[in-house]
Design an enzyme around this catalytic site. Structure first.
Site, PDB file in Angstrom:
ATOM      1  N   PHE A  18      41.762  31.058  43.095  1.00  0.00           N
ATOM      2  CA  PHE A  18      42.953  30.960  43.934  1.00  0.00           C
ATOM      3  C   PHE A  18      43.540  29.555  43.793  1.00  0.00           C
ATOM      4  CE2 PHE A  18      42.132  34.346  47.495  1.00  0.00           C
ATOM      5  CZ  PHE A  18      42.261  35.349  46.551  1.00  0.00           C
ATOM      6  N   GLU A  31      44.336  38.358  32.240  1.00  0.00           N
ATOM      7  CA  GLU A  31      43.313  37.707  31.419  1.00  0.00           C
ATOM      8  C   GLU A  31      43.264  38.318  30.024  1.00  0.00           C
ATOM      9  OE1 GLU A  31      38.544  36.524  31.553  1.00  0.00           O
ATOM     10  OE2 GLU A  31      39.348  38.009  32.966  1.00  0.00           O
ATOM     11  N   LYS A  91      30.701  40.785  36.818  1.00  0.00           N
ATOM     12  CA  LYS A  91      30.991  41.108  38.220  1.00  0.00           C
ATOM     13  C   LYS A  91      30.922  42.600  38.504  1.00  0.00           C
ATOM     14  CE  LYS A  91      33.962  37.043  38.908  1.00  0.00           C
ATOM     15  NZ  LYS A  91      33.996  36.545  37.521  1.00  0.00           N
ATOM     16  N   HIS A 134      36.370  36.735  33.245  1.00  0.00           N
ATOM     17  CA  HIS A 134      36.437  36.567  34.699  1.00  0.00           C
ATOM     18  C   HIS A 134      36.451  37.944  35.358  1.00  0.00           C
ATOM     19  CE1 HIS A 134      37.194  34.618  38.477  1.00  0.00           C
ATOM     20  NE2 HIS A 134      38.371  35.191  38.632  1.00  0.00           N
ATOM     21  N   HIS A 157      31.697  39.503  42.956  1.00  0.00           N
ATOM     22  CA  HIS A 157      32.337  38.222  42.662  1.00  0.00           C
ATOM     23  C   HIS A 157      31.702  37.140  43.528  1.00  0.00           C
ATOM     24  CE1 HIS A 157      35.049  35.165  41.706  1.00  0.00           C
ATOM     25  NE2 HIS A 157      36.212  35.738  41.975  1.00  0.00           N
ATOM     26  N   CYS A 214      37.180  30.088  42.844  1.00  0.00           N
ATOM     27  CA  CYS A 214      36.290  30.850  41.966  1.00  0.00           C
ATOM     28  C   CYS A 214      36.131  30.226  40.587  1.00  0.00           C
ATOM     29  CB  CYS A 214      36.801  32.282  41.842  1.00  0.00           C
ATOM     30  SG  CYS A 214      37.106  33.035  43.456  1.00  0.00           S
TER      31      CYS A 214
END
Length: 493
Positions: free
Chosen positions: A479, A395, A415, A384, A420, A244
């Site tokens: 990831f 975050e 998002k 994010h 996402h 991502c």
């Protein structure tokens, strides 16, 4: 090693011999995992330290020496190395027009709907940010369009729309040195439909029934390759796949190609189309997705106490990145400026972020250093913010470590409305960030009902806000612990 690397590139050189020297930089963080050194104040006047601590480890003796206050960071002034945005293109759940996309975001519209691309009735998650009524007319010929995996259709349309937006039509490109124009559009998962169909053919019918397009349309580099084949662009061409974080990695690498003199223009971004049985099923298995099937439009709720996972989306977002010198010479319309970026790794876990946020905070610091920006200059963060339990707060904690005073900062989560987009997320969010700069309006983070108490930054809850952006950062994490941050600002000659 991540801590050592972070320290070395942020302002101090650490050596096994015990010798060290100071360099100009934006910031230094504490060395988590070695031994904590003194906290260094980051301000608009530079970095100030008050002493040093040395420690021994298997890497040898490491010393962080005191350094005097250094000058404030300076932005790039060389027009060959200054990078501007001259075009934007996307494919999204709100269509393929940039203005329509951003207007929907400003209105707080949710693009999350039940999945109907395949029969998801037996799945524990049955909704997504699925694109409907997509057309590639005028951008892909009919024969290719029928064969292509959707991810490459999204890539080609968004890339060509970005070129058009930058006034780089086919006729214009024919008169340019195309060896100086590169393409770097990545994907986190590549052609997952093409791959799944190929495996199904192998299992059910044998290897002789596998299409010859199985491998070419599955591999992640094919988007950049197909876009170059269609446009004749012969500069640097490859893909990056960091889950991502992919699109931001591509922006960062593309910018460095321009700064090094490898190219004058780079077509950069990310594309993804993983709303497939394997894609959705795989993320369900990871326990990453929201299961709010009874109310999908309220499922993506970054920073809300009742969030339960992210909503899978898809699409593509592409920027035309160009040296200021080249853009001025050809009379291009300059939309905004890319100031810098950075990439780091948590080196911690395949899917979970570090709770202390060190990988993210060091990435933000490095991005500001690369951009020549002091923390006090940043007043907007496109986060994010996936709507996961651990990720959202990690975050925020990292942001609060870097920006000691967040009273002037506004932060939102794109998002919450589009889901996402995985490898495409950073591309779509970069466009949202740039539109915030050019319009003076920030889109809301929808579904903000009960904010986590740790979130003390203005998240633009539920309703858009007017905000003059000075410097913006856009965060994307993937990831594997991949962190990426890019920095944008209004263009000032």
């Amino acid at each position: 090693m991540a801590a050592i690397a972070s320290a070395s590139s942020s302002g101090l050189i650490l050596e096994k011999s015990g010798k060290s020297s100071a360099r100009n930089g934006v910031s230094m963080f504490q060395y988590n995992g070695l031994r904590a050194v003194e906290t260094m104040h980051v301000g608009s006047t530079g970095i100030r330290t008050t002493g040093f601590i040395s420690t021994s480890s298997k890497w040898g003796r490491i010393k962080a020496m005191a350094s005097p206050t250094v000058s404030a960071p300076k932005r790039e002034t060389d027009p060959k190395k200054r990078i501007v945005i001259t075009g934007m293109g996307l494919v999204s759940v709100f269509g393929s027009d940039v203005d329509t996309f951003y207007n929907k975001l400003l209105d707080g519209v949710s693009g999350i709907t039940p999945i109907d691309r395949f029969d998801a009735s037996e799945y524990s998650v049955r909704f997504s940010g699925q694109i409907r009524d997509f057309t590639s007319k005028g951008y892909i010929d009919g024969k290719s369009d029928r064969r292509l995996d959707d991810v490459w259709r999204y890539c080609l349309v968004s890339g060509k729309r970005a070129l058009d937006d930058a006034s780089l039509s086919k006729d214009v490109l024919e008169k340019m040195d195309k060896t100086r124009i590169g393409v770097l559009v990545g994907s986190g998962m590549g052609g997952i439909s093409a791959f799944s169909n190929g495996v199904e053919a192998l299992v059910l019918k044998g290897y002789k029934k596998i299409t010859p397009f199985f491998i070419p349309y599955s591999i992640t580099n094919m988007g950049s390759a197909l876009l170059a084949i269609d446009t004749g662009l012969m500069g640097p061409n490859y893909s990056i796949s960091t889950a991502c974080a992919t699109a931001n990695y591509c922006f960062f690498a593309a910018a460095n190609h321009i700064r090094r003199g490898d190219a004058d223009i780079m077509v950069a971004g990310g594309a993804e189309s993983a709303i497939t049985p394997a894609g959705v099923g795989g993320f369900i298995a990871c326990r990453a997705l929201s299961s709010r099937n009874d109310n999908p439009q309220e499922a993506s709720r970054p920073w809300d106490k009742n969030r339960d996972g992210f909503v899978i989306g898809e699409g593509a977002g592409v920027l035309i990145m160009e040296s200021l010198e080249h853009a001025v010479k050809r009379g291009a319309n300059i939309i905004a400026e890319y100031l810098g970026g950075a990439v780091t790794c948590d080196a911690h876990h395949m899917t979970d972020p570090r709770k202390d946020g060190l990988g993210v905070s060091s990435c933000i610091i490095k991005s500001l250093q690369d951009a020549g920006v002091a923390p006090e200059e940043v007043n907007y963060v496109n986060a994010h913010a996936t709507s996961t339990l651990a990720g959202d707060l990690a975050e925020v904690n990292a942001i609060k470590k870097v920006f000691k005073d967040t009273s002037e900062i506004k932060m939102n989560g794109t998002k919450s409305m589009i889901g996402h987009g995985l490898g495409a997320a950073g591309g779509l969010e970069a466009i949202a960030t740039i539109k915030a700069i050019t319009t003076g309006w920030l889109h809301p983070t929808i579904n903000q009902y009960e904010l986590e108490p740790e979130v003390t930054i203005d998240t633009v809850p539920n309703v858009k806000k007017q905000h003059e952006v000075n410097v913006a950062i856009s965060n994307s994490f993937g990831f594997g612990g991949h962190n990426s941050v890019v920095v944008f600002a209004p263009f000032k000659p």
